[in-house]
Design a protein around this motif. Sequence first.
Motif, PDB file in Angstrom:
ATOM      1  N   LEU A 125     -78.064  -8.609  47.039  1.00 22.02           N
ATOM      2  CA  LEU A 125     -77.099  -8.079  48.071  1.00 22.02           C
ATOM      3  C   LEU A 125     -76.457  -6.738  47.690  1.00 22.02           C
ATOM      4  CD1 LEU A 125     -75.497 -11.472  49.457  1.00 22.02           C
ATOM      5  CD2 LEU A 125     -77.183  -9.659  50.422  1.00 22.02           C
ATOM      6  N   GLU A 126     -76.361  -6.408  46.210  1.00 31.82           N
ATOM      7  CA  GLU A 126     -75.479  -4.968  46.116  1.00 31.82           C
ATOM      8  C   GLU A 126     -76.872  -3.824  46.168  1.00 31.82           C
ATOM      9  OE1 GLU A 126     -74.103  -6.088  42.229  1.00 31.82           O
ATOM     10  OE2 GLU A 126     -72.347  -7.064  42.949  1.00 31.82           O
ATOM     11  N   TRP A 127     -77.941  -4.117  45.995  1.00 36.74           N
ATOM     12  CA  TRP A 127     -78.920  -3.075  46.146  1.00 36.74           C
ATOM     13  C   TRP A 127     -78.770  -2.127  47.170  1.00 36.74           C
ATOM     14  CZ3 TRP A 127     -83.694  -6.308  44.640  1.00 36.74           C
ATOM     15  CH2 TRP A 127     -83.722  -6.606  43.082  1.00 36.74           C
ATOM     16  N   ALA A 171     -87.426  -2.758  52.000  1.00 33.74           N
ATOM     17  CA  ALA A 171     -86.773  -3.604  52.797  1.00 33.74           C
ATOM     18  C   ALA A 171     -85.404  -3.312  53.204  1.00 33.74           C
ATOM     19  CB  ALA A 171     -86.537  -4.952  51.602  1.00 33.74           C
ATOM     20  N   SER A 172     -84.914  -4.282  54.083  1.00 31.12           N
ATOM     21  CA  SER A 172     -83.594  -3.932  55.002  1.00 31.12           C
ATOM     22  C   SER A 172     -83.250  -4.971  55.411  1.00 31.12           C
ATOM     23  CB  SER A 172     -83.657  -2.613  55.793  1.00 31.12           C
ATOM     24  OG  SER A 172     -82.458  -2.244  55.939  1.00 31.12           O
ATOM     25  N   PHE A 173     -82.028  -5.200  55.736  1.00 36.22           N
ATOM     26  CA  PHE A 173     -81.288  -6.185  56.531  1.00 36.22           C
ATOM     27  C   PHE A 173     -80.174  -6.104  57.136  1.00 36.22           C
ATOM     28  CE2 PHE A 173     -79.324  -6.395  52.277  1.00 36.22           C
ATOM     29  CZ  PHE A 173     -77.957  -6.960  52.767  1.00 36.22           C
ATOM     30  N   VAL A 174     -79.975  -6.684  58.173  1.00 38.67           N
ATOM     31  CA  VAL A 174     -78.295  -6.769  58.888  1.00 38.67           C
ATOM     32  C   VAL A 174     -78.170  -8.115  59.273  1.00 38.67           C
ATOM     33  CG1 VAL A 174     -77.075  -6.183  61.056  1.00 38.67           C
ATOM     34  CG2 VAL A 174     -78.544  -4.268  59.939  1.00 38.67           C
ATOM     35  N   GLY A 200     -80.467   1.934  53.510  1.00 43.78           N
ATOM     36  CA  GLY A 200     -80.259   2.930  54.495  1.00 43.78           C
ATOM     37  C   GLY A 200     -79.386   2.482  55.782  1.00 43.78           C
ATOM     38  N   ILE A 201     -79.028   1.113  55.838  1.00 42.51           N
ATOM     39  CA  ILE A 201     -78.109   0.608  56.783  1.00 42.51           C
ATOM     40  C   ILE A 201     -77.058  -0.070  56.106  1.00 42.51           C
ATOM     41  CG2 ILE A 201     -78.254  -1.073  58.574  1.00 42.51           C
ATOM     42  CD1 ILE A 201     -81.187  -0.994  59.012  1.00 42.51           C
ATOM     43  N   ALA A 202     -76.020   0.323  56.997  1.00 43.92           N
ATOM     44  CA  ALA A 202     -74.611  -0.183  56.536  1.00 43.92           C
ATOM     45  C   ALA A 202     -74.399  -1.653  56.762  1.00 43.92           C
ATOM     46  CB  ALA A 202     -73.505   0.631  57.304  1.00 43.92           C
ATOM     47  N   SER A 203     -74.840  -2.634  55.774  1.00 45.69           N
ATOM     48  CA  SER A 203     -74.609  -3.943  56.027  1.00 45.69           C
ATOM     49  C   SER A 203     -74.677  -4.417  54.275  1.00 45.69           C
ATOM     50  CB  SER A 203     -75.580  -4.634  56.779  1.00 45.69           C
ATOM     51  OG  SER A 203     -75.610  -5.802  56.903  1.00 45.69           O
ATOM     52  N   ASP A 204     -73.843  -5.490  54.203  1.00 43.32           N
ATOM     53  CA  ASP A 204     -73.827  -5.949  52.929  1.00 43.32           C
ATOM     54  C   ASP A 204     -73.990  -7.449  52.925  1.00 43.32           C
ATOM     55  OD1 ASP A 204     -71.415  -6.798  54.030  1.00 43.32           O
ATOM     56  OD2 ASP A 204     -70.130  -6.180  52.584  1.00 43.32           O
ATOM     57  N   GLN A 205     -74.320  -8.036  54.128  1.00 41.79           N
ATOM     58  CA  GLN A 205     -74.693  -9.417  54.268  1.00 41.79           C
ATOM     59  C   GLN A 205     -75.935  -9.763  54.933  1.00 41.79           C
ATOM     60  OE1 GLN A 205     -73.044 -12.037  52.953  1.00 41.79           O
ATOM     61  NE2 GLN A 205     -71.474 -10.585  52.160  1.00 41.79           N
ATOM     62  N   SER A 206     -76.515 -10.775  54.748  1.00 37.36           N
ATOM     63  CA  SER A 206     -77.949 -11.033  55.205  1.00 37.36           C
ATOM     64  C   SER A 206     -77.805 -12.298  56.349  1.00 37.36           C
ATOM     65  CB  SER A 206     -78.960 -11.258  54.027  1.00 37.36           C
ATOM     66  OG  SER A 206     -78.694 -12.249  53.343  1.00 37.36           O
ATOM     67  N   GLY A 207     -76.819 -12.796  56.438  1.00 36.96           N
ATOM     68  CA  GLY A 207     -76.537 -13.782  57.496  1.00 36.96           C
ATOM     69  C   GLY A 207     -77.527 -14.976  56.922  1.00 36.96           C
ATOM     70  N   HIS A 208     -78.018 -15.835  57.631  1.00 40.73           N
ATOM     71  CA  HIS A 208     -78.839 -17.044  57.396  1.00 40.73           C
ATOM     72  C   HIS A 208     -79.870 -16.686  56.551  1.00 40.73           C
ATOM     73  CE1 HIS A 208     -76.538 -19.187  60.405  1.00 40.73           C
ATOM     74  NE2 HIS A 208     -75.576 -18.878  59.572  1.00 40.73           N
ATOM     75  N   ASP A 209     -80.344 -15.472  56.283  1.00 38.92           N
ATOM     76  CA  ASP A 209     -81.961 -15.318  55.672  1.00 38.92           C
ATOM     77  C   ASP A 209     -81.544 -14.752  54.219  1.00 38.92           C
ATOM     78  OD1 ASP A 209     -82.230 -15.630  58.478  1.00 38.92           O
ATOM     79  OD2 ASP A 209     -83.054 -13.666  59.018  1.00 38.92           O
ATOM     80  N   PHE A 210     -82.697 -14.608  53.774  1.00 38.36           N
ATOM     81  CA  PHE A 210     -82.754 -14.309  52.444  1.00 38.36           C
ATOM     82  C   PHE A 210     -84.322 -13.898  52.182  1.00 38.36           C
ATOM     83  CE2 PHE A 210     -81.112 -13.339  47.989  1.00 38.36           C
ATOM     84  CZ  PHE A 210     -80.017 -12.735  48.732  1.00 38.36           C
TER      85      PHE A 210
END
Length: 314
Positions: free
Chosen positions: A62-64, A30-33, A67-77
Amino acid sequence: MKKFRIGLVVNKSTSRCYSTIRPFKFHVGASFVGKPAHPDDKPPKTAGFPDGPLKQWRDKTLEWPKGIASDQSGHDFFYVQEMKNGSGVSFGVADGVGGWSNVGIDPAMFSQSLMYHAHRYSKNAWAGEPETDPTQDMDEPVEGWELTPQECLDLAYGGVQREKSVQCGSSTACIINMNASSGLLRAANLGDSGFTIIRSNTPFYVQPPQTHYFNCPKQLSKIPEFMKSDGSIVDHPSDADLYSINLQGGDIVIAYTDGLSDNLFPNDITAITSLVMRSNLDGFELAQTLADRLVLYATQCMWDKRRKSPFERT
């Protein structure tokens, strides 16, 4: 043992293997920005979640690493949860409705709470019928119960309604359960989040979005009485589209919010999947790489003003 790859391309960037002792084995990545805040968004009036299980689970998720530099998922989860006794895996995505930002409500609190309660209920439930242990002489009652995605969505929605820190909000949701004994996939989708099944490098199934009208998806809502009006949108878990299918070895299941589907066409998803599948990665790395590549390309497309997106062509 048959293997499946799951790309959960909304949040989270870990890859895990589920159900290693049953006929079907699932690799999850899984991944997110998070999308940047809109300049018209008002500061949230609420203080966020108090210290407790929900906040701890959200922060740990969120701490897991990813491979992408982002520590927040916006409005999504999202959530990914192994089900009771390794009977399968349950996972889902939710997209908090951004319009609540205009009145100082953090849209992420609803989607995070919904996914937390979905994780909580699926953790102690079976992916299929509760199983007995044939090696035991005693016929003991089986603990736990079978939980369908729609039932999980209903229970999670009830959990949000009882969550005092979530005063109001709305969210789309897609929940999928996969049975490690039979390979049966079952899904419940409400709104314009969704999933795609890719089989033999071809889109085998694409979940259609549910909308009331353009840019207004079906959504679960929590609206105080003083805020309700004739135009309030309150859909229910019973309104979700249901889907089920027996998966085949090598199938790829990609779950996503509209942050992906608004920016990538189905052929984009298929092309990226084909490229990743031709690599020499194993199941863990392959699932995670696929999720990262999809999120990265969707983000690039979002900022490309020269490219006409699926959202703009709707």
